[in-house]
Enzyme design. Structure first.
Site, PDB file in Angstrom:
ATOM      1  N   LEU A  45      -9.688  24.900  -1.646  1.00 48.98           N
ATOM      2  CA  LEU A  45      -8.829  23.707  -1.708  1.00 48.98           C
ATOM      3  C   LEU A  45      -9.618  22.518  -1.157  1.00 48.98           C
ATOM      4  CD1 LEU A  45      -6.081  22.161  -1.914  1.00 48.98           C
ATOM      5  CD2 LEU A  45      -5.604  22.941   0.408  1.00 48.98           C
ATOM      6  N   HIS A  78       4.937  10.515  14.176  1.00 54.43           N
ATOM      7  CA  HIS A  78       3.605  10.845  13.657  1.00 54.43           C
ATOM      8  C   HIS A  78       3.176  12.242  14.120  1.00 54.43           C
ATOM      9  CE1 HIS A  78       3.375   6.869  12.132  1.00 54.43           C
ATOM     10  NE2 HIS A  78       3.154   6.261  13.282  1.00 54.43           N
ATOM     11  N   ARG A  95      10.796   6.075  10.804  1.00 52.27           N
ATOM     12  CA  ARG A  95      12.257   6.168  10.653  1.00 52.27           C
ATOM     13  C   ARG A  95      12.790   7.487  11.184  1.00 52.27           C
ATOM     14  NH1 ARG A  95      11.947   4.515   4.560  1.00 52.27           N
ATOM     15  NH2 ARG A  95       9.730   4.673   5.107  1.00 52.27           N
ATOM     16  N   ASP A 123       5.221   9.245   4.069  1.00 53.66           N
ATOM     17  CA  ASP A 123       5.930   8.093   4.638  1.00 53.66           C
ATOM     18  C   ASP A 123       7.197   8.525   5.384  1.00 53.66           C
ATOM     19  OD1 ASP A 123       6.230   5.406   5.172  1.00 53.66           O
ATOM     20  OD2 ASP A 123       7.239   4.953   3.284  1.00 53.66           O
ATOM     21  N   THR A 143      -5.478   0.447   4.623  1.00 48.69           N
ATOM     22  CA  THR A 143      -6.152  -0.758   5.120  1.00 48.69           C
ATOM     23  C   THR A 143      -5.130  -1.649   5.835  1.00 48.69           C
ATOM     24  OG1 THR A 143      -7.608  -0.636   3.201  1.00 48.69           O
ATOM     25  CG2 THR A 143      -7.571  -2.722   4.393  1.00 48.69           C
TER      26      THR A 143
END
Ligand code: IPE
Ligand code: IPE
Ligand code: MG
Length: 244
Positions: free
Chosen positions: A130, A36, A23, A19, A65
């Site tokens: 992984l 992003h 910002r 997140d 979603t």
């Protein structure tokens, strides 16, 4: 920092709510998509970091979603970024023993995303160093409802008796059925909430919150979270004295 981590007590599965991209960009007077794009570097860092110390499962919450309700250009930008990133990284993931999985409503993604993801999933399916799980168009409420509908369907068709519905049966209907529950959940950027992420699977996860925005998250932040995890006492309902 790395030497402080006890390799015998690593969480088997780390889940991350990535997140703060928006910002981070806003602080730099840039468009949200710029945030992003920079978040991709952090993804690379945590994947490498997990591989290096031997974490087996890493789940990244990349698109919920509810994120479909964001402005159209942001959604489109995120989908394009996803495809470009997978295209660029698939080969190196494959070489480095990473196996890609997707949880979420894959069918709701644009066709070109599905194709790209499926290719990368197939390309890496023999790997097991992984397991990298991308949560895309994912939400726990969607997942749990889907499981309930499937189970009720089986009961209605007399394939399953209500008294035989165990935790194991239930978990076999979740999108995470082959993945152990996360032991450590990290959320960046200071929000203290779960945002519809792995609600059922995180019943006993240790939660770790940091103010660092996702695009600034580096290996050392990951290691800090793991160290913090290792200093906690996980009691699973028992009392301290029963653990030793
Ligand atoms: C996380 O960053 C990325 C996604 C949800 C896709 P945000 O875009 O939520 O960034 P903030 O929370 O607005 O800063
Ligand atoms: C959660 O972040 C979803 C992802 C990181 C993909 P959001 O930014 O969408 O969550 P809220 O809206 O702040 O709860
Ligand atoms: Mg956010």
């Amino acid at each position: 920092m790395l030497d402080l981590i006890d390799k015998e007590k690593l969480p088997k599965h780390i889940a991350i709510i990535m997140d703060g991209n928006g910002r981070w960009a806003k602080e730099r007077d840039k468009d949200r998509l710029f945030g992003h794009q920079h978040g991709v570097m952090s993804v690379r860092e945590v994947v490498e970091g997990c591989s290096e110390i031997g974490i087996k499962y890493l789940t990244l919450y990349a698109f919920s979603t509810e994120n479909w309700n964001r402005p159209e250009n942001e959604v489109k930008g995120l989908m394009e970024l996803l495809v470009a990133t997978i295209r660029k990284e698939a080969e190196s993931l494959s070489k480095n023993g990473v196996r890609l999985h997707v949880i979420g409503d894959m069918e709701s993604l644009p066709e070109y995303c599905q194709v790209e993801l499926q290719e990368a999933i197939t390309m890496t399916e023999k790997n097991d160093q992984l397991h990298l799980v991308l949560a895309l168009s994912y939400s726990s409420k969607w997942e749990i409802l889907k499981a309930v509908k499937e189970i009720v369907g089986q009961v209605n068709r007399n394939e399953l008796r209500v008294e035989d519905i165990t935790e194991e049966v239930f978990r076999n209907h979740l999108t995470t059925k082959d993945i152990p529950d996360p032991e450590l959940m990290i959320r960046t950027s200071g929000e203290h909430r779960i945002s519809n992420f792995l609600l059922y699977q995180m019943a006993y996860a240790e939660l770790y919150f940091t103010h660092t925005h996702w695009p600034d998250f580096r290996k050392k932040n990951l290691y800090e979270a793991i160290l913090n995890f290792q200093n906690r006492e996980r009691r699973f309902g028992k009392i301290s004295e029963q653990l030793y």
